[in-house]
Design an enzyme around this catalytic site. Structure first.
Site, PDB file in Angstrom:
ATOM      1  N   PHE A 184       0.877  -1.177   0.000  1.00  0.00           N
ATOM      2  CA  PHE A 184       0.000   0.000   0.000  1.00  0.00           C
ATOM      3  C   PHE A 184       0.911   1.222   0.000  1.00  0.00           C
ATOM      4  O   PHE A 184       1.217   1.794   1.038  1.00  0.00           O
ATOM      5  CB  PHE A 184      -0.920  -0.035   1.225  1.00  0.00           C
ATOM      6  CG  PHE A 184      -2.156   0.794   1.047  1.00  0.00           C
ATOM      7  CD1 PHE A 184      -3.153   0.400   0.173  1.00  0.00           C
ATOM      8  CD2 PHE A 184      -2.323   1.966   1.749  1.00  0.00           C
ATOM      9  CE1 PHE A 184      -4.299   1.157   0.007  1.00  0.00           C
ATOM     10  CE2 PHE A 184      -3.463   2.731   1.589  1.00  0.00           C
ATOM     11  CZ  PHE A 184      -4.452   2.329   0.723  1.00  0.00           C
ATOM     12  N   HIS A 185       1.347   1.599  -1.186  1.00  0.00           N
ATOM     13  CA  HIS A 185       2.342   2.652  -1.352  1.00  0.00           C
ATOM     14  C   HIS A 185       1.676   4.011  -1.563  1.00  0.00           C
ATOM     15  O   HIS A 185       0.482   4.187  -1.327  1.00  0.00           O
ATOM     16  CB  HIS A 185       3.303   2.293  -2.491  1.00  0.00           C
ATOM     17  CG  HIS A 185       2.586   1.986  -3.770  1.00  0.00           C
ATOM     18  ND1 HIS A 185       2.180   2.965  -4.639  1.00  0.00           N
ATOM     19  CD2 HIS A 185       2.176   0.816  -4.305  1.00  0.00           C
ATOM     20  CE1 HIS A 185       1.558   2.414  -5.668  1.00  0.00           C
ATOM     21  NE2 HIS A 185       1.551   1.113  -5.487  1.00  0.00           N
ATOM     22  N   THR A 186       2.432   4.982  -2.018  1.00  0.00           N
ATOM     23  CA  THR A 186       1.984   6.371  -2.100  1.00  0.00           C
ATOM     24  C   THR A 186       0.741   6.575  -2.945  1.00  0.00           C
ATOM     25  O   THR A 186      -0.177   7.277  -2.523  1.00  0.00           O
ATOM     26  CB  THR A 186       3.122   7.270  -2.640  1.00  0.00           C
ATOM     27  OG1 THR A 186       4.284   7.065  -1.839  1.00  0.00           O
ATOM     28  CG2 THR A 186       2.723   8.730  -2.593  1.00  0.00           C
ATOM     29  N   GLU A 235       0.508   0.799 -11.399  1.00  0.00           N
ATOM     30  CA  GLU A 235       1.766   1.398 -10.919  1.00  0.00           C
ATOM     31  C   GLU A 235       2.218   2.522 -11.790  1.00  0.00           C
ATOM     32  O   GLU A 235       2.133   2.602 -12.908  1.00  0.00           O
ATOM     33  CB  GLU A 235       2.858   0.327 -10.846  1.00  0.00           C
ATOM     34  CG  GLU A 235       2.455  -0.831  -9.968  1.00  0.00           C
ATOM     35  CD  GLU A 235       2.027  -0.449  -8.577  1.00  0.00           C
ATOM     36  OE1 GLU A 235       2.706   0.385  -7.926  1.00  0.00           O
ATOM     37  OE2 GLU A 235       1.014  -0.956  -8.102  1.00  0.00           O
TER      38      GLU A 235
END
Length: 89
Positions: free
Chosen positions: A14-16, A89
């Protein structure tokens, strides 16, 4: 209070990008709700991008989403979907 646990299925965690979308959605669609995200012993404000990023949620880790106030069921459905999705992404 509406509480549910989720397992992160996005291979990059769970990135930016998903965290930003989550926070924006929480603030815009559910302004009267309190959104709390829990991972292990960390309990944070789910309406703060900085707090969300400090969790460092990785693939296959579990988080708990607590919603209180406002339309708790709808907020849980909409915001919980962010944890159960694979993001571009």
């Amino acid at each position: 209070m509406n509480t549910k646990s989720y397992t992160i299925i996005n291979p990059t965690g769970f990135h930016t990008r998903p965290a930003r979308l989550f926070v924006d959605t929480a603030n815009e669609q559910f302004p009267e709700s309190t959104v709390t995200v829990i991972k292990g012993d960390k309990v944070i404000n789910g309406k703060s991008l900085l707090h969300m990023l400090t969790l460092g949620v990785k693939y296959q880790e579990q988080v708990t989403l607590q919603i209180s106030g406002g339309d708790e069921e709808e907020a849980q459905r909409v915001l919980g979907a962010f944890f159960e999705a694979i993001h571009n992404e």
